[in-house]
Enzyme design. Structure first.
Site, PDB file in Angstrom:
ATOM      1  N   GLY A  73       0.830  -1.205   0.000  1.00 42.78           N
ATOM      2  CA  GLY A  73       0.000   0.000   0.000  1.00 42.78           C
ATOM      3  C   GLY A  73       0.862   1.251   0.000  1.00 42.78           C
ATOM      4  O   GLY A  73       0.566   2.237  -0.683  1.00 42.78           O
ATOM      5  N   ASN A 153      -6.912   5.232   9.549  1.00 38.16           N
ATOM      6  CA  ASN A 153      -6.487   3.950  10.099  1.00 38.16           C
ATOM      7  C   ASN A 153      -6.492   3.910  11.625  1.00 38.16           C
ATOM      8  O   ASN A 153      -6.552   2.844  12.213  1.00 38.16           O
ATOM      9  CB  ASN A 153      -5.098   3.584   9.579  1.00 38.16           C
ATOM     10  CG  ASN A 153      -4.116   4.715   9.664  1.00 38.16           C
ATOM     11  OD1 ASN A 153      -4.362   5.800   9.127  1.00 38.16           O
ATOM     12  ND2 ASN A 153      -3.006   4.496  10.336  1.00 38.16           N
ATOM     13  N   GLN A 181      -7.561   1.501   4.246  1.00 39.31           N
ATOM     14  CA  GLN A 181      -8.378   1.016   5.365  1.00 39.31           C
ATOM     15  C   GLN A 181      -9.837   0.816   4.978  1.00 39.31           C
ATOM     16  O   GLN A 181     -10.561   0.093   5.663  1.00 39.31           O
ATOM     17  CB  GLN A 181      -8.292   1.984   6.549  1.00 39.31           C
ATOM     18  CG  GLN A 181      -6.959   1.957   7.258  1.00 39.31           C
ATOM     19  CD  GLN A 181      -6.691   0.652   8.004  1.00 39.31           C
ATOM     20  OE1 GLN A 181      -7.595  -0.062   8.399  1.00 39.31           O
ATOM     21  NE2 GLN A 181      -5.415   0.339   8.188  1.00 39.31           N
ATOM     22  N   SER A 201      -4.242  -2.086  -0.293  1.00 40.38           N
ATOM     23  CA  SER A 201      -3.209  -3.002   0.174  1.00 40.38           C
ATOM     24  C   SER A 201      -3.860  -4.327   0.558  1.00 40.38           C
ATOM     25  O   SER A 201      -4.757  -4.354   1.409  1.00 40.38           O
ATOM     26  CB  SER A 201      -2.495  -2.395   1.387  1.00 40.38           C
ATOM     27  OG  SER A 201      -1.540  -3.302   1.863  1.00 40.38           O
ATOM     28  N   HIS A 203      -3.146  -6.969   2.296  1.00 45.27           N
ATOM     29  CA  HIS A 203      -3.127  -7.618   3.617  1.00 45.27           C
ATOM     30  C   HIS A 203      -4.151  -7.041   4.586  1.00 45.27           C
ATOM     31  O   HIS A 203      -4.332  -7.544   5.692  1.00 45.27           O
ATOM     32  CB  HIS A 203      -1.724  -7.603   4.226  1.00 45.27           C
ATOM     33  CG  HIS A 203      -1.234  -6.289   4.745  1.00 45.27           C
ATOM     34  ND1 HIS A 203      -1.197  -6.018   6.097  1.00 45.27           N
ATOM     35  CD2 HIS A 203      -0.763  -5.191   4.130  1.00 45.27           C
ATOM     36  CE1 HIS A 203      -0.701  -4.795   6.282  1.00 45.27           C
ATOM     37  NE2 HIS A 203      -0.427  -4.275   5.096  1.00 45.27           N
ATOM     38  N   THR A 239       9.672  -8.169 -12.148  1.00 46.97           N
ATOM     39  CA  THR A 239       8.894  -9.385 -12.428  1.00 46.97           C
ATOM     40  C   THR A 239       7.707  -9.453 -11.478  1.00 46.97           C
ATOM     41  O   THR A 239       7.870  -9.291 -10.266  1.00 46.97           O
ATOM     42  CB  THR A 239       9.797 -10.628 -12.267  1.00 46.97           C
ATOM     43  OG1 THR A 239      10.871 -10.493 -13.193  1.00 46.97           O
ATOM     44  CG2 THR A 239       9.036 -11.917 -12.528  1.00 46.97           C
ATOM     45  N   CYS A 326       2.310   1.252  12.680  1.00 42.64           N
ATOM     46  CA  CYS A 326       3.633   1.781  12.387  1.00 42.64           C
ATOM     47  C   CYS A 326       4.162   2.646  13.524  1.00 42.64           C
ATOM     48  O   CYS A 326       5.361   2.818  13.654  1.00 42.64           O
ATOM     49  CB  CYS A 326       3.582   2.596  11.106  1.00 42.64           C
ATOM     50  SG  CYS A 326       2.484   1.893   9.900  1.00 42.64           S
TER      51      CYS A 326
HETATM   52  N1  PLP Z   1      -2.354   3.774   4.148  1.00 45.35           N
HETATM   53  C1  PLP Z   1      -3.077   3.452   5.229  1.00 45.35           C
HETATM   54  C2  PLP Z   1      -4.288   4.260   5.584  1.00 45.35           C
HETATM   55  C3  PLP Z   1      -2.698   2.375   6.039  1.00 45.35           C
HETATM   56  O1  PLP Z   1      -3.418   2.066   7.123  1.00 45.35           O
HETATM   57  C4  PLP Z   1      -1.541   1.632   5.687  1.00 45.35           C
HETATM   58  C5  PLP Z   1      -1.069   0.509   6.545  1.00 45.35           C
HETATM   59  O2  PLP Z   1      -1.353   0.441   7.706  1.00 45.35           O
HETATM   60  C6  PLP Z   1      -0.845   1.994   4.529  1.00 45.35           C
HETATM   61  C7  PLP Z   1      -1.267   3.070   3.791  1.00 45.35           C
HETATM   62  C8  PLP Z   1       0.383   1.245   4.097  1.00 45.35           C
HETATM   63  O3  PLP Z   1       0.068  -0.033   3.585  1.00 45.35           O
HETATM   64  P1  PLP Z   1       1.195  -1.169   3.532  1.00 45.35           P
HETATM   65  O4  PLP Z   1       1.312  -1.707   4.912  1.00 45.35           O
HETATM   66  O5  PLP Z   1       0.669  -2.215   2.587  1.00 45.35           O
HETATM   67  O6  PLP Z   1       2.425  -0.541   3.019  1.00 45.35           O
END
Ligand code: PLP
Length: 382
Positions: A73, A153, A181, A201, A203, A239, A326
């Site tokens: 993401g 988030n 999110q 993203s 995951h 790739t 994070c």
């Molecule tokens: N943007 C938002 C709002 C997110 O919550 C996150 C991840 O927590 C990201 C971007 C980044 O995604 P990724 O973990 O796949 O790099």
């Protein structure tokens, strides 16, 4: 110690759906071809990519050619923002965003400031909402991009994306939406959202880690951020991660197929959590009371540290967060809560609970049973 983790941190990541794993497995074993190879094995890989792109386009209401697969993401956000900014340097040097964005957006704007770009951070209200009229007022003849997240988030607030997009469209300013999110919870039709660029993203919706998606409306010129081969129509060299891409597309499709069944359940659990935890003295809901993600219950508690709550919950087998994954572990209060004018002392006592499709009524009951006692104990220790 309980015999299983009660996972209440779905905004951080989600478990891979078993159906997604099944769809991915052949591309790790028998179907290992490189999608650029012209023989049968390579063509199978290319067909898998084409089909994945079509599935994603179907959910986004766009053309398959407008879908680019990336490495996460964060990369999708970087490609949208840097790609657009650097490709538009002759037009202007002004970016608009909000102070509650994910660091994948905020740090990208700060990086661009080193190259002469200027950023306007449009304020949010006490619930974390951007006023679309503020975006309209911030646009100048130098503006090359507006980037606003679909849903936050940390506190789950949903932004008025369609309205912001309408304003940007009227002024012919490209509009990027970080929908990382929102995906799997909210409608993602890019036409309805008036989005020109949109990041996802995998995951976050029961897909694999390390796969991002970027929608870029036809005609959006982006300067590629990875040099190399001409994969992804020249937008992203390297790739292709065929198994990951198949997993991302399958997960997205399943998330929207499951939505009518999953969301009412999750929303009920969220509302039980909110109702129950607001009974704790000195607690406050953070984020918008109504315009919030169906799975997000986030709070601040007076007189406690969010990290201490997490550690105590962990001992009882719960996984939760103080805010964005994070920033967990750092002692700085959340930039999101500060931008919403939550006082610093209170911002230290934040807790984010984010539900998912496998949570049960019992998970909620157990959390509601233990959390008031944890908060009381921590307050007594001070
Ligand atoms: N943007 C938002 C709002 C997110 O919550 C996150 C991840 O927590 C990201 C971007 C980044 O995604 P990724 O973990 O796949 O790099």
């Amino acid at each position: 110690m309980p015999d299983r983790t009660i996972y209440l941190d779905h905004a951080a990541t989600t478990a891979l759906d078993a159906r997604v794993l099944d769809a991915m497995l052949p591309y790790f074993t028998t179907e290992y071809g490189n999608a650029s190879s012209i023989y049968t094995l390579g063509r199978h890989a290319m067909q898998a990519l084409d089909s994945a792109r079509e599935q994603v386009a179907d959910i986004l209401g766009c053309r398959p050619t407008e879908v680019t697969f990336t490495g996460c993401g964060s990369e999708s956000d970087n490609l949208a923002i840097k790609g657009m900014a650097f490709a538009s340097q002759k037009k202007g040097d002004h970016l608009i965003t909000s102070p509650i964005e994910h660091h994948a957006v905020l740090h990208t704007c700060q990086y661009l400031e080193r190259f002469g770009f200027k950023t306007t951070y449009v304020p949010v209200d006490q619930y974390g909402r951007v006023d679309p009229d503020d975006i309209g007022r911030a646009i100048t003849d130098q503006t090359v991009l507006v980037s606003i997240m679909y849903a936050n988030n940390e506190v789950g607030t949903i932004e008025p994306i369609s309205e912001i997009g309408r304003i940007c469209r009227a002024k012919k300013i490209p509009f990027h939406v970080d929908a990382v999110q929102a995906a799997g919870s909210l409608p993602l039709d890019v036409v309805e959202l008036n989005a020109d660029l949109l990041s996802l993203s995998a995951h976050k919706f029961y897909g694999p880690k390390g796969i991002g998606i970027l929608y870029a409306r036809q005609g959006m010129r982006l300067l590629p951020q990875l040099q190399g081969g001409s994969q992804e129509r020249g937008k992203r060299a390297g790739t292709e991660n065929v198994a990951g891409i198949v997993g991302a597309a399958t997960a997205l499709r399943l998330a929207y197929e499951d939505l009518p069944r999953v969301m009412p359940r999750v929303t009920t659990f969220r509302d039980r959590l909110i109702g129950g935890l607001l009974e704790i003295p000195g607690s406050q809901l953070t984020g918008h009371p109504i315009e919030r993600l169906p799975n997000n219950a986030s709070f601040v508690f007076e007189g406690v540290e969010g990290e201490s709550i997490l550690l105590n919950l962990d001992l009882l087998g719960f996984a939760a967060s103080t805010g964005s994954a994070c920033t967990s572990g750092s002692v700085d209060p959340s930039h999101v809560l500060l931008a919403m004018h939550v006082p610093v002392e209170l911002a230290h006592g934040s807790l984010r609970l984010t539900l998912g499709k496998d949570n049960t009524d019992e998970d909620v009951t157990t959390l509601l049973d233990v959390l008031p006692g944890i908060i009381e104990k921590l307050r007594q220790l001070r």
